[in-house]
Design a protein around this motif. Sequence first.
Motif, PDB file in Angstrom:
ATOM      1  N   ARG A   1     -11.843   6.414   0.865  1.00  0.00           N
ATOM      2  CA  ARG A   1     -12.310   5.107   0.951  1.00  0.00           C
ATOM      3  C   ARG A   1     -11.818   4.702  -0.553  1.00  0.00           C
ATOM      4  O   ARG A   1     -11.643   5.268  -1.666  1.00  0.00           O
ATOM      5  CB  ARG A   1     -13.722   5.551   1.072  1.00  0.00           C
ATOM      6  N   ASP A   2     -11.957   3.288  -0.909  1.00  0.00           N
ATOM      7  CA  ASP A   2     -12.134   2.734  -2.177  1.00  0.00           C
ATOM      8  C   ASP A   2     -12.981   3.175  -3.096  1.00  0.00           C
ATOM      9  O   ASP A   2     -13.941   3.934  -2.905  1.00  0.00           O
ATOM     10  CB  ASP A   2     -12.009   1.207  -1.984  1.00  0.00           C
TER      11      ASP A   2
ATOM     12  N   GLU B   1      -8.075   0.383 -10.496  1.00  0.00           N
ATOM     13  CA  GLU B   1      -9.593   0.437 -10.619  1.00  0.00           C
ATOM     14  C   GLU B   1     -10.226   0.349 -11.814  1.00  0.00           C
ATOM     15  O   GLU B   1      -9.889  -0.284 -12.643  1.00  0.00           O
ATOM     16  CB  GLU B   1     -10.260   1.601  -9.562  1.00  0.00           C
TER      17      GLU B   1
ATOM     18  N   SER C   1      -2.916  -2.558  -3.798  1.00  0.00           N
ATOM     19  CA  SER C   1      -4.278  -3.050  -3.550  1.00  0.00           C
ATOM     20  C   SER C   1      -4.814  -1.624  -3.525  1.00  0.00           C
ATOM     21  O   SER C   1      -4.462  -0.626  -2.564  1.00  0.00           O
ATOM     22  CB  SER C   1      -4.842  -3.504  -2.125  1.00  0.00           C
ATOM     23  N   SER C   2      -5.816  -1.310  -4.201  1.00  0.00           N
ATOM     24  CA  SER C   2      -6.465  -0.052  -4.445  1.00  0.00           C
ATOM     25  C   SER C   2      -7.271   0.271  -2.917  1.00  0.00           C
ATOM     26  O   SER C   2      -7.256   1.602  -2.649  1.00  0.00           O
ATOM     27  CB  SER C   2      -7.518   0.440  -5.370  1.00  0.00           C
ATOM     28  N   TRP C   3      -7.796  -0.476  -2.430  1.00  0.00           N
ATOM     29  CA  TRP C   3      -8.435  -0.407  -1.395  1.00  0.00           C
ATOM     30  C   TRP C   3      -7.416  -0.100  -0.257  1.00  0.00           C
ATOM     31  O   TRP C   3      -7.635   0.970   0.675  1.00  0.00           O
ATOM     32  CB  TRP C   3      -9.163  -1.845  -0.811  1.00  0.00           C
TER      33      TRP C   3
ATOM     34  N   PRO D   1      -6.749  -6.682   0.091  1.00  0.00           N
ATOM     35  CA  PRO D   1      -6.567  -5.764   1.354  1.00  0.00           C
ATOM     36  C   PRO D   1      -6.172  -6.540   2.307  1.00  0.00           C
ATOM     37  O   PRO D   1      -5.746  -5.742   3.658  1.00  0.00           O
ATOM     38  CB  PRO D   1      -7.753  -5.120   1.512  1.00  0.00           C
TER      39      PRO D   1
ATOM     40  N   ALA E   1      -5.785   3.442  -0.735  1.00  0.00           N
ATOM     41  CA  ALA E   1      -6.870   4.434  -0.349  1.00  0.00           C
ATOM     42  C   ALA E   1      -6.705   4.813   1.230  1.00  0.00           C
ATOM     43  O   ALA E   1      -6.739   5.790   1.735  1.00  0.00           O
ATOM     44  CB  ALA E   1      -8.296   4.198  -0.926  1.00  0.00           C
ATOM     45  N   GLU E   2      -7.110   3.639   1.718  1.00  0.00           N
ATOM     46  CA  GLU E   2      -7.321   3.700   3.219  1.00  0.00           C
ATOM     47  C   GLU E   2      -5.944   4.048   4.061  1.00  0.00           C
ATOM     48  O   GLU E   2      -6.297   5.062   4.860  1.00  0.00           O
ATOM     49  CB  GLU E   2      -7.399   1.821   3.866  1.00  0.00           C
TER      50      GLU E   2
ATOM     51  N   ASP F   1      -2.878  -1.334  -9.178  1.00  0.00           N
ATOM     52  CA  ASP F   1      -4.394  -1.471  -9.042  1.00  0.00           C
ATOM     53  C   ASP F   1      -4.923  -0.080  -9.665  1.00  0.00           C
ATOM     54  O   ASP F   1      -5.036   0.795  -8.849  1.00  0.00           O
ATOM     55  CB  ASP F   1      -5.032  -1.906  -7.778  1.00  0.00           C
TER      56      ASP F   1
ATOM     57  N   TRP G   1       0.791  -1.348  -0.054  1.00  0.00           N
ATOM     58  CA  TRP G   1      -0.050   0.161  -0.054  1.00  0.00           C
ATOM     59  C   TRP G   1       0.869   1.424  -0.111  1.00  0.00           C
ATOM     60  O   TRP G   1       0.437   2.301  -0.431  1.00  0.00           O
ATOM     61  CB  TRP G   1      -1.003  -0.054   1.204  1.00  0.00           C
TER      62      TRP G   1
END
Length: 254
Positions: A54-55, A84, A43-45, A234, A48-49, A82, A24
Amino acid sequence: MTTQASIFRDLHTSAQPLVLFNAWDAGSAAAIADSGARAIATSSWAVAEASGYRDGEQLPFDRLVDSTRRITASVSLPVSVDAETGYGTTGEAVAANVLTLVREGAAGINLEDRDRSGSGLASIQDAAGRIAAIRSTLQAQGLDVFINARCDVFFTSGPDTATSETGRLKEAVQRAQAYLAAGADGIFLPGLSDPALVAQAAQAIPAPLNVMVRSPDAIASLREAGVRRISFGPAPYIAAMDALRGAARDAFAA
């Protein structure tokens, strides 16, 4: 000419499946690289976190570009980003964004077939069009990237997906064929977990199949099923944050 993209592509055809323990940020990517990874994927999630968003493309695109730059600078391994749905409403916009990521060092991308403007999936034509636009734009620039086309039929419960698992698999294979024809290199089916269906998907899709897991315990059975790429999404970020919370609670309670 050997490039990070060609090295990354070759990793999908090696004797053992490519295992990607998703990062991340630059620090997590370096730690994963030091642990024996053959490549890095984000991991995009988690990205972002870790940045307070948020994803679902809530992370501003310039932050994604900066993250890509920092991660690729922190490791010598190929890096898959990633992306998205590509942060664009047209194929041309998506292609321009992917070109930016490739110029920052991305050797691969994940590209979802989610409908960015609403719920459910994009049409096969629109999703394949994004892929074709990316491939055409990169070829015109003499650049390459491994396109891992993510098909969300097992993640989406809208009216455009079949209700049965076998029905969803049929749609996934149909979409996979269109995405590969448009220029994708691999197919990602998150949410697919039934071993029998995984094996059927690996047989039916003429390209490296990517499946997401939460635990290393699943790797052996997926290898037997013919999966060529295994990612953790994630899960590493969640585990790291859980460990951090636990350590902090212990410190505050001491």
